[in-house]
Design a protein around this motif. Structure first.
Motif, PDB file in Angstrom:
ATOM      1  N   VAL A  73       0.857  -1.185   0.000  1.00  0.00           N
ATOM      2  CA  VAL A  73       0.000   0.000   0.000  1.00  0.00           C
ATOM      3  C   VAL A  73       0.894   1.236   0.000  1.00  0.00           C
ATOM      4  O   VAL A  73       1.791   1.355   0.829  1.00  0.00           O
ATOM      5  N   ALA A  74       0.627   2.153  -0.939  1.00  0.00           N
ATOM      6  CA  ALA A  74       1.440   3.365  -1.073  1.00  0.00           C
ATOM      7  C   ALA A  74       1.216   4.313   0.101  1.00  0.00           C
ATOM      8  O   ALA A  74       0.141   4.338   0.704  1.00  0.00           O
ATOM      9  N   ALA A  75       2.245   5.109   0.421  1.00  0.00           N
ATOM     10  CA  ALA A  75       2.167   6.059   1.528  1.00  0.00           C
ATOM     11  C   ALA A  75       1.090   7.118   1.275  1.00  0.00           C
ATOM     12  O   ALA A  75       0.424   7.569   2.207  1.00  0.00           O
ATOM     13  N   ASP A  76       0.907   7.511  -0.006  1.00  0.00           N
ATOM     14  CA  ASP A  76      -0.117   8.523  -0.293  1.00  0.00           C
ATOM     15  C   ASP A  76      -1.528   7.988  -0.056  1.00  0.00           C
ATOM     16  O   ASP A  76      -2.444   8.750   0.255  1.00  0.00           O
ATOM     17  N   PHE A  77      -1.722   6.664  -0.168  1.00  0.00           N
ATOM     18  CA  PHE A  77      -3.031   6.094   0.147  1.00  0.00           C
ATOM     19  C   PHE A  77      -3.327   6.238   1.640  1.00  0.00           C
ATOM     20  O   PHE A  77      -4.456   6.544   2.027  1.00  0.00           O
ATOM     21  N   TYR A  78      -2.307   6.030   2.476  1.00  0.00           N
ATOM     22  CA  TYR A  78      -2.503   6.198   3.915  1.00  0.00           C
ATOM     23  C   TYR A  78      -2.875   7.650   4.236  1.00  0.00           C
ATOM     24  O   TYR A  78      -3.682   7.909   5.126  1.00  0.00           O
ATOM     25  N   GLN A  79      -2.297   8.610   3.514  1.00  0.00           N
ATOM     26  CA  GLN A  79      -2.649  10.021   3.716  1.00  0.00           C
ATOM     27  C   GLN A  79      -4.093  10.284   3.297  1.00  0.00           C
ATOM     28  O   GLN A  79      -4.831  11.006   3.973  1.00  0.00           O
ATOM     29  N   GLU A  80      -4.497   9.687   2.177  1.00  0.00           N
ATOM     30  CA  GLU A  80      -5.884   9.812   1.710  1.00  0.00           C
ATOM     31  C   GLU A  80      -6.845   9.194   2.734  1.00  0.00           C
ATOM     32  O   GLU A  80      -7.890   9.770   3.056  1.00  0.00           O
ATOM     33  N   LEU A  81      -6.472   8.035   3.273  1.00  0.00           N
ATOM     34  CA  LEU A  81      -7.289   7.356   4.272  1.00  0.00           C
ATOM     35  C   LEU A  81      -7.392   8.195   5.550  1.00  0.00           C
ATOM     36  O   LEU A  81      -8.475   8.326   6.133  1.00  0.00           O
ATOM     37  N   LEU A  82      -6.291   8.795   5.955  1.00  0.00           N
ATOM     38  CA  LEU A  82      -6.287   9.638   7.151  1.00  0.00           C
ATOM     39  C   LEU A  82      -7.216  10.839   6.963  1.00  0.00           C
ATOM     40  O   LEU A  82      -7.999  11.167   7.859  1.00  0.00           O
ATOM     41  N   ALA A  83      -7.168  11.473   5.801  1.00  0.00           N
ATOM     42  CA  ALA A  83      -8.058  12.606   5.512  1.00  0.00           C
ATOM     43  C   ALA A  83      -9.518  12.158   5.518  1.00  0.00           C
ATOM     44  O   ALA A  83     -10.389  12.847   6.061  1.00  0.00           O
ATOM     45  N   TYR A  84      -9.801  10.989   4.953  1.00  0.00           N
ATOM     46  CA  TYR A  84     -11.161  10.452   4.920  1.00  0.00           C
ATOM     47  C   TYR A  84     -11.670  10.183   6.337  1.00  0.00           C
ATOM     48  O   TYR A  84     -12.798  10.542   6.684  1.00  0.00           O
ATOM     49  N   VAL A  85     -10.835   9.565   7.156  1.00  0.00           N
ATOM     50  CA  VAL A  85     -11.226   9.232   8.529  1.00  0.00           C
ATOM     51  C   VAL A  85     -11.481  10.501   9.340  1.00  0.00           C
ATOM     52  O   VAL A  85     -12.467  10.585  10.077  1.00  0.00           O
ATOM     53  N   LYS A  86     -10.620  11.504   9.196  1.00  0.00           N
ATOM     54  CA  LYS A  86     -10.817  12.760   9.915  1.00  0.00           C
ATOM     55  C   LYS A  86     -12.126  13.425   9.493  1.00  0.00           C
ATOM     56  O   LYS A  86     -12.870  13.941  10.323  1.00  0.00           O
ATOM     57  N   HIS A  87     -12.415  13.387   8.183  1.00  0.00           N
ATOM     58  CA  HIS A  87     -13.653  13.977   7.664  1.00  0.00           C
ATOM     59  C   HIS A  87     -14.875  13.243   8.220  1.00  0.00           C
ATOM     60  O   HIS A  87     -15.833  13.869   8.672  1.00  0.00           O
ATOM     61  N   GLN A  88     -14.842  11.907   8.192  1.00  0.00           N
ATOM     62  CA  GLN A  88     -15.975  11.117   8.670  1.00  0.00           C
ATOM     63  C   GLN A  88     -16.186  11.303  10.171  1.00  0.00           C
ATOM     64  O   GLN A  88     -17.319  11.367  10.638  1.00  0.00           O
ATOM     65  N   LYS A  89     -15.101  11.382  10.922  1.00  0.00           N
ATOM     66  CA  LYS A  89     -15.213  11.575  12.366  1.00  0.00           C
ATOM     67  C   LYS A  89     -15.825  12.938  12.682  1.00  0.00           C
ATOM     68  O   LYS A  89     -16.709  13.052  13.535  1.00  0.00           O
ATOM     69  N   ALA A  90     -15.380  13.978  11.987  1.00  0.00           N
ATOM     70  CA  ALA A  90     -15.935  15.324  12.188  1.00  0.00           C
ATOM     71  C   ALA A  90     -17.408  15.349  11.786  1.00  0.00           C
ATOM     72  O   ALA A  90     -18.242  15.948  12.477  1.00  0.00           O
ATOM     73  N   ARG A  91     -17.738  14.678  10.708  1.00  0.00           N
ATOM     74  CA  ARG A  91     -19.124  14.619  10.238  1.00  0.00           C
ATOM     75  C   ARG A  91     -20.013  13.913  11.260  1.00  0.00           C
ATOM     76  O   ARG A  91     -21.129  14.339  11.531  1.00  0.00           O
ATOM     77  N   LYS A  92     -19.499  12.827  11.823  1.00  0.00           N
ATOM     78  CA  LYS A  92     -20.265  12.073  12.824  1.00  0.00           C
ATOM     79  C   LYS A  92     -20.493  12.921  14.071  1.00  0.00           C
ATOM     80  O   LYS A  92     -21.565  12.876  14.675  1.00  0.00           O
ATOM     81  N   GLU A  93     -19.491  13.704  14.472  1.00  0.00           N
ATOM     82  CA  GLU A  93     -19.634  14.563  15.644  1.00  0.00           C
ATOM     83  C   GLU A  93     -20.640  15.688  15.400  1.00  0.00           C
ATOM     84  O   GLU A  93     -21.390  16.065  16.289  1.00  0.00           O
ATOM     85  N   LEU A  94     -20.674  16.203  14.162  1.00  0.00           N
ATOM     86  CA  LEU A  94     -21.609  17.273  13.833  1.00  0.00           C
ATOM     87  C   LEU A  94     -23.048  16.779  13.691  1.00  0.00           C
ATOM     88  O   LEU A  94     -23.977  17.369  14.232  1.00  0.00           O
ATOM     89  N   PHE A  95     -23.226  15.718  12.920  1.00  0.00           N
ATOM     90  CA  PHE A  95     -24.559  15.277  12.548  1.00  0.00           C
ATOM     91  C   PHE A  95     -25.077  14.062  13.317  1.00  0.00           C
ATOM     92  O   PHE A  95     -26.234  13.710  13.216  1.00  0.00           O
ATOM     93  N   GLY A  96     -24.210  13.373  14.030  1.00  0.00           N
ATOM     94  CA  GLY A  96     -24.641  12.161  14.737  1.00  0.00           C
ATOM     95  C   GLY A  96     -24.584  10.951  13.827  1.00  0.00           C
ATOM     96  O   GLY A  96     -24.099  11.013  12.708  1.00  0.00           O
ATOM     97  N   ASP A  97     -25.101   9.810  14.302  1.00  0.00           N
ATOM     98  CA  ASP A  97     -25.001   8.553  13.572  1.00  0.00           C
ATOM     99  C   ASP A  97     -25.883   8.465  12.333  1.00  0.00           C
ATOM    100  O   ASP A  97     -25.588   7.722  11.425  1.00  0.00           O
ATOM    101  N   LYS A  98     -26.991   9.203  12.278  1.00  0.00           N
ATOM    102  CA  LYS A  98     -27.901   9.017  11.162  1.00  0.00           C
ATOM    103  C   LYS A  98     -27.314   9.430   9.816  1.00  0.00           C
ATOM    104  O   LYS A  98     -27.657   8.878   8.796  1.00  0.00           O
ATOM    105  N   ASN A  99     -26.393  10.410   9.788  1.00  0.00           N
ATOM    106  CA  ASN A  99     -25.780  10.821   8.533  1.00  0.00           C
ATOM    107  C   ASN A  99     -24.362  10.299   8.342  1.00  0.00           C
ATOM    108  O   ASN A  99     -23.880  10.244   7.237  1.00  0.00           O
ATOM    109  N   GLY A 100     -23.687   9.921   9.406  1.00  0.00           N
ATOM    110  CA  GLY A 100     -22.328   9.394   9.302  1.00  0.00           C
ATOM    111  C   GLY A 100     -22.345   7.938   8.896  1.00  0.00           C
ATOM    112  O   GLY A 100     -23.266   7.200   9.186  1.00  0.00           O
ATOM    113  N   LYS A 101     -21.315   7.511   8.165  1.00  0.00           N
ATOM    114  CA  LYS A 101     -21.251   6.118   7.724  1.00  0.00           C
ATOM    115  C   LYS A 101     -20.227   5.367   8.512  1.00  0.00           C
ATOM    116  O   LYS A 101     -19.305   5.828   9.009  1.00  0.00           O
TER     117      LYS A 101
END
Length: 101
Positions: A73-101
């Motif tokens: 797995v390329a290092a840039d994929f891990y960076q993409e994954l980290l950005a995705y996880v941070k986005h999803q976590k922030a989204r879950k905190e803002l909107f709760g479980d009904k909109n977060g995946k």
């Protein structure tokens, strides 16, 4: 009323069983490409990682996804994954479980 069953998956970083909604699926297809699978339905070899930035950073340092998916797995994929996880976590905190995946 009957309790709905919660699907559980094993986190490849911590080896803990967690609800599928609290995880992100990483998939390797037949061509060997690695991608984030937000729907959890893409075909291929899958591995689940917790929606925690610390877990992604640990997976990057120890190359855990390389071992779980049997591919480099390329290092840039891990960076993409980290950005995705941070986005999803922030989204879950803002909107709760009904909109977060």
């Amino acid at each position: 009323m009957k309790q709905k069953k919660i699907p559980m998956r094993k986190d490849v970083v911590s080896n803990e069983m967690k609800p599928k909604k609290e995880m992100v699926r990483i998939v390797r297809d037949k061509a060997g490409r690695v991608a984030i699978d937000p729907t959890g339905k893409k075909s291929g070899r899958g591995a689940y990682v917790s929606l925690e930035p610390d877990a992604v950073e640990l997976a990057s340092r120890k190359h855990i996804l390389d071992q779980a998916l049997n591919v480099t797995v390329a290092a840039d994929f891990y960076q993409e994954l980290l950005a995705y996880v941070k986005h999803q976590k922030a989204r879950k905190e803002l909107f709760g479980d009904k909109n977060g995946k």
